[in-house]
Design a protein around this motif. Sequence first.
Motif, PDB file in Angstrom:
ATOM      1  N   ASP A  24      -2.044   8.901  -2.549  1.00 40.10           N
ATOM      2  CA  ASP A  24      -3.620   9.483  -2.092  1.00 40.10           C
ATOM      3  C   ASP A  24      -4.463   9.273  -2.335  1.00 40.10           C
ATOM      4  N   ARG A  49       0.795  -0.915  -0.158  1.00 36.89           N
ATOM      5  CA  ARG A  49      -0.365  -0.152  -0.175  1.00 36.89           C
ATOM      6  C   ARG A  49       0.590   1.242   0.489  1.00 36.89           C
ATOM      7  N   ARG A 100      -5.345   5.427  -2.315  1.00 34.05           N
ATOM      8  CA  ARG A 100      -5.186   5.467  -0.589  1.00 34.05           C
ATOM      9  C   ARG A 100      -6.672   5.397   0.043  1.00 34.05           C
ATOM     10  N   ASP A 143      -9.892   2.773   1.125  1.00 30.79           N
ATOM     11  CA  ASP A 143     -10.550   2.922   2.243  1.00 30.79           C
ATOM     12  C   ASP A 143     -11.951   3.521   2.048  1.00 30.79           C
TER      13      ASP A 143
END
Length: 175
Positions: A159, A154, A162, A166
Amino acid sequence: MPLRSPFGQSRDTDRAADRPAVPEFTAAEWELLVRLPARVLAAAASVHTPTDEEKLAGLAAIAAGRMHDSELLRAVVARVYRAEEASETGNGTANEQERAGLPGSAEPRASLLAACRTASRLLALRADRADAAAYRQWLQSIAARFFGVTGAAREALTDRQREFLDDLAAALSAR
């Protein structure tokens, strides 16, 4: 011809009794479950412009569901391929990329996450727990493989990638 056990039952019958049956879904519910994998890829593409290898990895992740232990997952993947064949012959609807809107816009992602929450709730109510978990994990693996994530890599993600993963995980955990 099915193999017969020494106890008079076929092995196929024995295995079928151990597996939970695929739940009955309405046409709209099947459509939701079947379209989500392509919608995940379309939304992921709005976060990250994929290479050809990443596109293929996303498609391979969808296809990997054919070999899963989950009866539900195999049924969904079979329907994904049937829907794909129908769209290629002109009997289907617009592809998911077109349906999702322009890459980078907020609406496709919000729409995808809402659909994921709906699917997660549907599966929590109607499917075997293992099948529901397999479906949720499969959708997450499609996005992760599309982004090139293997194992615990990961840290190589941007960003935005990710955050997307999420948000997807949070939406799929809705009950």
